[in-house]
Design a protein around this motif. Sequence first.
Motif, mmCIF file in Angstrom:
data_model
loop_
_atom_site.group_PDB
_atom_site.id
_atom_site.type_symbol
_atom_site.label_atom_id
_atom_site.label_comp_id
_atom_site.label_asym_id
_atom_site.label_seq_id
_atom_site.Cartn_x
_atom_site.Cartn_y
_atom_site.Cartn_z
ATOM 1 N N PRO A 15 41.863 42.307 38.042
ATOM 2 C CA PRO A 15 41.114 40.924 38.791
ATOM 3 C C PRO A 15 41.286 40.360 37.953
ATOM 4 C CG PRO A 15 39.319 43.194 37.314
ATOM 5 C CD PRO A 15 41.228 43.759 37.451
ATOM 6 N N GLU A 16 40.994 40.197 36.786
ATOM 7 C CA GLU A 16 41.392 38.643 36.467
ATOM 8 C C GLU A 16 42.330 38.227 36.818
ATOM 9 O OE1 GLU A 16 40.988 35.305 33.934
ATOM 10 O OE2 GLU A 16 39.954 37.056 34.885
ATOM 11 N N ARG A 19 41.211 36.374 40.232
ATOM 12 C CA ARG A 19 40.622 35.071 39.890
ATOM 13 C C ARG A 19 41.515 34.332 40.054
ATOM 14 N NH1 ARG A 19 38.562 31.767 36.611
ATOM 15 N NH2 ARG A 19 40.292 32.333 35.763
ATOM 16 N N LYS A 20 42.617 34.095 39.323
ATOM 17 C CA LYS A 20 43.185 33.472 38.459
ATOM 18 C C LYS A 20 44.204 32.986 40.453
ATOM 19 C CE LYS A 20 43.830 33.463 33.859
ATOM 20 N NZ LYS A 20 45.324 34.152 32.816
ATOM 21 N N ALA A 53 37.814 40.221 48.310
ATOM 22 C CA ALA A 53 38.529 39.889 47.172
ATOM 23 C C ALA A 53 38.148 38.580 46.629
ATOM 24 C CB ALA A 53 39.952 39.714 46.762
ATOM 25 N N TYR A 55 34.900 37.475 47.225
ATOM 26 C CA TYR A 55 33.527 37.645 47.713
ATOM 27 C C TYR A 55 33.162 38.706 46.428
ATOM 28 C CZ TYR A 55 32.745 34.703 51.687
ATOM 29 O OH TYR A 55 32.510 33.364 52.566
ATOM 30 N N HIS A 56 34.569 38.825 45.803
ATOM 31 C CA HIS A 56 33.842 39.487 44.617
ATOM 32 C C HIS A 56 33.647 39.232 42.737
ATOM 33 C CE1 HIS A 56 34.296 43.130 41.865
ATOM 34 N NE2 HIS A 56 34.878 42.347 40.976
ATOM 35 N N HIS A 57 34.333 37.761 43.464
ATOM 36 C CA HIS A 57 34.882 37.030 42.634
ATOM 37 C C HIS A 57 34.022 35.452 42.721
ATOM 38 C CE1 HIS A 57 37.822 38.871 40.159
ATOM 39 N NE2 HIS A 57 38.389 38.675 41.387
ATOM 40 N N PHE A 58 33.741 35.143 44.544
ATOM 41 C CA PHE A 58 32.797 34.259 44.283
ATOM 42 C C PHE A 58 32.025 34.095 45.111
ATOM 43 C CE2 PHE A 58 37.282 32.761 43.160
ATOM 44 C CZ PHE A 58 37.117 32.770 41.624
ATOM 45 N N GLU A 63 31.363 27.518 44.851
ATOM 46 C CA GLU A 63 31.346 28.451 42.917
ATOM 47 C C GLU A 63 32.362 27.931 42.690
ATOM 48 O OE1 GLU A 63 30.320 32.494 41.051
ATOM 49 O OE2 GLU A 63 29.696 32.472 43.492
ATOM 50 N N LEU A 64 33.759 28.517 43.178
ATOM 51 C CA LEU A 64 35.385 28.245 43.494
ATOM 52 C C LEU A 64 35.520 26.769 42.872
ATOM 53 C CD1 LEU A 64 37.666 29.113 43.644
ATOM 54 C CD2 LEU A 64 37.644 28.462 45.780
ATOM 55 N N ARG A 67 33.606 26.610 39.508
ATOM 56 C CA ARG A 67 35.122 27.263 38.528
ATOM 57 C C ARG A 67 36.067 26.328 38.288
ATOM 58 N NH1 ARG A 67 34.714 32.978 38.544
ATOM 59 N NH2 ARG A 67 32.462 33.482 38.475
#
Length: 207
Positions: A15-16, A19-20, A53, A55-58, A63-64, A67
């Motif tokens: 997941p990290e 996200r990156k 993926a 919408y799992h993080h943002f 919101e992106l 970040r």
Amino acid sequence: MAEAASGRRKRLRDPEGARKALVKAGIELFETRGYASTSVQSIVDAAGLTKGAFYHHFQSKDELLQRVHDEFIDHQLSKARAVMSEPGLPPADRLRKLIKEALLEPMGVYKAEITVFLQERRFLDGDTFEEIQRKRDEFERIFVDLIEHGMNEGAFRRIGPARVIAFGIIGTGAWTHAWLDLAGSLSPSEIGEMFAEMLIGGLVPRD
């Protein structure tokens, strides 16, 4: 087919890394196409991921972008706090380190993030912008408080409101995003030294 499925499973288990990848794709697309012209679909396509993926993080594209902002402001705040915690520094030396280490040197690492935010921040509002503004206010307050302290101590001339002077210094550093060439002959650190000499020279008392 099995190899592709395996690649997808590896990404899902990282997941990290996902996200990156999304942040990296967002930065590149926001910088080249602009925020308004970049869709969530284009971001996930560039990252090699799915909307699930994303919408799992943002929660949203806003919101992106937040970040993206946090990628550099958290670093700048950390540097600024470290400078302010150093014992025994005269105001001019402390301001010099702030300009060099918290304003200019981060350009060498986060130039793309800073450029994207400064170009696209007009699209942010509501709770997202409030959180961004909270961090920016803290960063600005560090400069304002140091300059005000220096004026009160006689280390700086009171040539105007500390807040206006702080905004001028921060703006001078931030605007380098528009022209800085990271492959150029001068490093961000060297430019920071030049800016500090120029800006602090206008504040210190004249003989």
